[in-house]
Design a protein around this motif. Structure first.
Motif, PDB file in Angstrom:
ATOM      1  N   PHE A  38       0.852  -1.179   0.000  1.00 52.17           N
ATOM      2  CA  PHE A  38       0.000   0.000   0.000  1.00 52.17           C
ATOM      3  C   PHE A  38       0.885   1.223   0.000  1.00 52.17           C
ATOM      4  CE2 PHE A  38      -3.730   2.433   0.517  1.00 52.17           C
ATOM      5  CZ  PHE A  38      -3.401   3.505   1.311  1.00 52.17           C
ATOM      6  N   HIS A  39       0.656   2.100  -0.965  1.00 53.85           N
ATOM      7  CA  HIS A  39       1.500   3.277  -1.112  1.00 53.85           C
ATOM      8  C   HIS A  39       0.600   4.498  -0.994  1.00 53.85           C
ATOM      9  CE1 HIS A  39       4.707   5.838  -2.453  1.00 53.85           C
ATOM     10  NE2 HIS A  39       4.107   6.156  -3.587  1.00 53.85           N
ATOM     11  N   HIS A 259       9.460   3.509  -5.680  1.00 49.37           N
ATOM     12  CA  HIS A 259       8.218   4.269  -5.517  1.00 49.37           C
ATOM     13  C   HIS A 259       6.981   3.385  -5.642  1.00 49.37           C
ATOM     14  CE1 HIS A 259      10.564   7.904  -5.458  1.00 49.37           C
ATOM     15  NE2 HIS A 259      11.174   7.522  -6.562  1.00 49.37           N
ATOM     16  N   GLY A 260       7.141   2.112  -5.305  1.00 48.92           N
ATOM     17  CA  GLY A 260       5.994   1.216  -5.233  1.00 48.92           C
ATOM     18  C   GLY A 260       5.358   0.857  -6.552  1.00 48.92           C
ATOM     19  N   LYS A 352       7.290   4.268 -17.116  1.00 51.58           N
ATOM     20  CA  LYS A 352       6.842   3.227 -16.189  1.00 51.58           C
ATOM     21  C   LYS A 352       5.812   3.783 -15.214  1.00 51.58           C
ATOM     22  CE  LYS A 352       8.812  -0.001 -12.762  1.00 51.58           C
ATOM     23  NZ  LYS A 352      10.059  -0.399 -12.082  1.00 51.58           N
ATOM     24  N   ALA A 353       6.008   4.996 -14.714  1.00 56.23           N
ATOM     25  CA  ALA A 353       5.065   5.607 -13.777  1.00 56.23           C
ATOM     26  C   ALA A 353       3.697   5.815 -14.422  1.00 56.23           C
ATOM     27  CB  ALA A 353       5.620   6.935 -13.266  1.00 56.23           C
ATOM     28  N   GLN A 390       3.702  10.524  -8.143  1.00 57.05           N
ATOM     29  CA  GLN A 390       3.974   9.689  -6.963  1.00 57.05           C
ATOM     30  C   GLN A 390       4.763   8.444  -7.357  1.00 57.05           C
ATOM     31  OE1 GLN A 390       3.152  11.167  -4.119  1.00 57.05           O
ATOM     32  NE2 GLN A 390       2.259  12.752  -5.436  1.00 57.05           N
ATOM     33  N   TYR A 391       4.446   7.878  -8.504  1.00 56.70           N
ATOM     34  CA  TYR A 391       5.179   6.700  -8.977  1.00 56.70           C
ATOM     35  C   TYR A 391       6.514   7.074  -9.617  1.00 56.70           C
ATOM     36  CZ  TYR A 391       0.930   3.968  -8.249  1.00 56.70           C
ATOM     37  OH  TYR A 391      -0.156   3.342  -7.689  1.00 56.70           O
ATOM     38  N   TYR A 392       6.579   8.278 -10.171  1.00 57.08           N
ATOM     39  CA  TYR A 392       7.815   8.771 -10.784  1.00 57.08           C
ATOM     40  C   TYR A 392       8.808   9.232  -9.719  1.00 57.08           C
ATOM     41  CZ  TYR A 392      10.655  11.931 -13.749  1.00 57.08           C
ATOM     42  OH  TYR A 392      11.682  12.585 -14.396  1.00 57.08           O
ATOM     43  N   GLY A 393       8.291   9.747  -8.617  1.00 58.04           N
ATOM     44  CA  GLY A 393       9.142  10.153  -7.507  1.00 58.04           C
ATOM     45  C   GLY A 393       9.599  11.589  -7.554  1.00 58.04           C
ATOM     46  N   LYS A 394       9.106  12.348  -8.521  1.00 52.88           N
ATOM     47  CA  LYS A 394       9.468  13.762  -8.609  1.00 52.88           C
ATOM     48  C   LYS A 394       8.461  14.477  -9.499  1.00 52.88           C
ATOM     49  CE  LYS A 394      13.414  12.484 -10.207  1.00 52.88           C
ATOM     50  NZ  LYS A 394      14.809  12.479 -10.712  1.00 52.88           N
TER      51      LYS A 394
END
Length: 702
Positions: A38-39, A259-260, A352-353, A390-394
């Motif tokens: 869970f992220h 980033h999950g 990918k994100a 959130q999935y990319y991290g930036k």
């Protein structure tokens, strides 16, 4: 406080019709969750709702099970796309069952039958290759050519996504054909199904940094999103792996789970057991070059270079897609829109994100709404960007300004920039057959040429020495592969899907009918006084799914219903006469067409296009394309012209000329007309119209 997944989806989708059904973590139904962890993130929305569940939490036992489509169940029970396909391919039946029919798409194939034939269905399979950037090695081209003759229907088809299609393969020959492709530098893995499809890129083999980076990036994205669980090789080559070495940056990006994004310890770290909700399409290009219809893709990637021409990063578009359903307004074609910019070393992580965002949030209950365009349409681009980040991290950087798009055909002879030449060949509807097929093989085999497939269904011969140009030109001409100046301009930009007789979704003709339609459009052009060099983008599809991207055409024809049966050229064809007419696309593929008329009988096409072309010739602005003209005038005015049309006004009496005073004159004019593929009357009328125009221009000058 964390919200439940169902509540999160309701907050995201204000329109109940487009609410995502929470699908993951279904313990009570025996499903393996798409995301085991869970992220939690915080995402703001336009309606002030707060969505905190980006990835899927474990479903509470008390929550009602969400709806899901039958295909999702097939995927869940397949052990990563193996069963029951493996068992079905081993029995003696000529076809496979419903579950296997869905699963074989992931392997790059569709089950079909000949819809021209009556009685028992004669089943066969269509295979589609996967060729990032449209690249085809010499060896693979020759193998595909052989397979078409030995196991197919004797033709190869170039698709609008830069791949081959091989039609008519029988079930008993599938393993032989598949294994032959795999063992000869080819693949069909992921060419169809609920995963990333073939990644497009400009096919020109130019030795320019931006083109080379675009093509390398397309290949890396294709590798990143290729299934990893081995189901493809288990079914077709008994588990033997034929995967080439991947660049380390691809492996690193795929394995990164900071980033999950990934399923830990899964054979499919990105896709999981359920893969994506629906097909997913990506294209990469360079500024100005829209040879790939960049805005029609789920993700569009554009190389951004500095003032010295050195690639620095990428602009990213998201949310394009063509498919729709007739008379269901909640389905629609859509153009991609800007998401942001990323440095070049970050592109795989950004892609990918985006894919994971669609994997986690795309609808899995109703496949009509499963494409990412519906997710973005409902969320809005700001909310979508926030979740992806959130999935990319930036954060994404601001989208860089781009110049106007241009359609580039790459037809004819060109310098590659490395001392060699390439030659782009026009192939009507991408269908390689007969003398053309034989000639192409002779040239490609004799000169050991690699080839590339374009997104406009054409073929490029690469790496040609200057000394070979003359003999190759001669050979190509003998095979009716003409230089672009000898091809009707209407044909150069036209496209059509295969449709009948093999496609199970088709409700009208497309490929078998478009050449006749193009001739009829050319005749109308001549009738209203448009010159031979004039052209518009015409695309036809046999159903609303839009495989030939008709919703980007200046004149799009979309099949919309049956009428009768006909015998044409001794081939039984199921003739479908009704089509929708779409207008308003542009030559550079940057504007979306709109539906102008429903249920138009193709026999009556001239009643619609004649007044439109006539007024376009008379009332257009300087260099204004037909699509731009229809957008400027508006459909209300266009419909008025169609309804009140009484035919092309006749020439003034004082310019009335007798066409042929004697037989000898007719014969001379007829010979000249044949050089332009026209009748004597068409040629003579063109001369008359030019004469009248010259007289009128002379009076204006006085």
């Amino acid at each position: 406080m964390m919200t439940s997944f169902g509540a999160a989806n309701t907050a995201i989708f204000g329109d109940p019709k487009l609410q995502i059904q929470g699908f993951n973590g279904l313990k009570s139904s025996g499903l393996i969750p798409l995301h085991r962890g869970f992220h939690g993130v915080s995402v703001s929305s336009s309606n002030s709702s707060v969505v905190r569940a980006v990835s899927t939490p474990v479903k509470h036992e008390t929550t009602a099970e969400p709806k899901r489509s039958k295909v999702e169940i097939f995927k869940e029970q397949s052990n990563f796309i193996r069963h029951p396909l493996n068992e079905e391919m081993l029995n003696d039946a000529p076809n496979i069952n419903e579950a296997a029919t869905q699963l074989i798409k992931f392997h790059g194939s569709y089950q079909q039958y000949n819809r021209d034939e009556r009685g028992a269905k004669s089943y066969s399979f269509m295979l589609r290759t996967k060729n990032p950037c449209g690249k085809v090695p010499n060896r693979l081209y020759l193998v595909m050519d052989d397979l078409a003759d030995e196991f197919g229907i004797g033709t190869l088809r170039l698709t609008t996504r830069q791949t081959f299609q091989l039609h008519g393969v029988l079930k008993k020959d599938m393993k032989t054909v598949m294994s032959t492709i795999i063992r000869n530098m080819g693949s069909t893995l992921g060419a169809c199904g609920d995963l990333n499809r073939n990644v497009l890129a400009p096919p020109a083999p130019l030795a320019r940094k931006d083109y080379l980076v675009a093509q390398e990036t397309a290949e890396n994205i294709a590798a990143l999103l290729t299934p990893q669980s081995g189901f493809y090789y288990d079914v077709w080559v008994d588990g033997e792996r034929f995967m080439s070495a991947e660049p380390p940056e691809v492996v690193k990006a795929r394995n990164d789970n900071s980033h999950g994004t990934n399923f830990p310890d899964s054979p499919e770290p990105i896709y999981g057991t359920q893969f994506l909700p629906r097909k997913f399409k990506i294209a990469v290009t360079v500024p100005t070059d829209n040879s790939v219809d960049i805005l029609t893709n789920d993700i569009g990637v554009v190389v951004v270079s500095d003032d010295n021409g050195e690639p620095q990063g990428f602009n990213i578009y998201v949310g394009g897609g063509m498919g729709r359903t007739h008379r269901l307004e909640s389905t629609f074609p859509r153009l991609a829109e800007p998401l942001g910019y990323v440095p070049k070393e970050e592109i795989l992580y950004a892609i990918k994100a985006i894919v994971v965002t669609q994997r986690e949030n795309g609808r899995r209950d109703d496949r009509k709404y499963s494409r990412m365009k519906y997710l973005i349409s409902s969320w809005g681009i700001e909310k979508f960007r926030n979740v992806v980040e959130q999935y990319y991290g930036k954060k994404f950087e601001p989208f860089r300004e781009l110049p106007e798009w241009e359609f580039k055909s790459f037809l004819g002879w060109h310098e590659q920039g490395d001392g060699s030449l390439f030659c782009g060949l026009h192939i009507d509807n991408g269908r390689i057959k007969g003398t053309m097929k034989k000639t192409l093989r002779e040239v490609i085999e004799k000169y050991n040429l690699n080839v590339r497939i374009t997104a406009n269904q054409n073929l490029i011969l690469c790496g040609i020495r200057h000394a070979w140009r003359r003999p190759i030109t001669t050979m190509l001409a003998q095979g009716s592969l003409l230089q672009p100046r000898f091809v009707d301009p209407l044909n150069i930009t036209a496209m059509a899907c295969p449709a009948l007789p093999m496609c199970p979704l088709a409700i009208t003709e497309a490929e078998r009918g478009i050449l006749d339609i193009l001739k009829r459009v050319r005749a109308v052009f001549e009738k209203v006084g448009l010159k031979y060099k004039e052209s518009i983008v015409i695309r036809a599809t046999g159903c609303p799914n839009g495989c030939a991207r008709p919703y980007m055409a200046e004149l799009g024809l979309v099949g919309d219903g049956p009428n009768s049966y006909q015998i044409i050229f001794a081939v039984t064809q199921r003739k479908y006469d009704f089509a929708q007419i779409w207008l308003g696309g542009t030559p550079n593929q940057s504007a979306l067409a709109k539906c102008f008329l429903n249920k138009v009988k193709l026999q009556e096409l001239e009643k619609v296009i004649e007044p439109l072309f006539y007024h376009w010739r008379r009332s257009r602005n300087s260099k204004e394309s037909f699509g731009e003209f229809t957008n400027r005038l508006g459909f209300e005015k266009l419909q008025e012209w169609v309804e009140k049309w009484e035919g092309v006004p006749k020439l003034s009496g004082k310019f009335s000329l007798k066409l042929f005073g004697d037989k000898e004159t007719y014969q001379v004019v007829n010979e000249l007309a044949k050089l332009q593929n026209k009748t004597a009357h068409q040629f003579a009328l063109e001369i008359i119209r030019n004469y009248v125009a010259a007289q009128q221009n002379g009076k204006s000058a006085e």
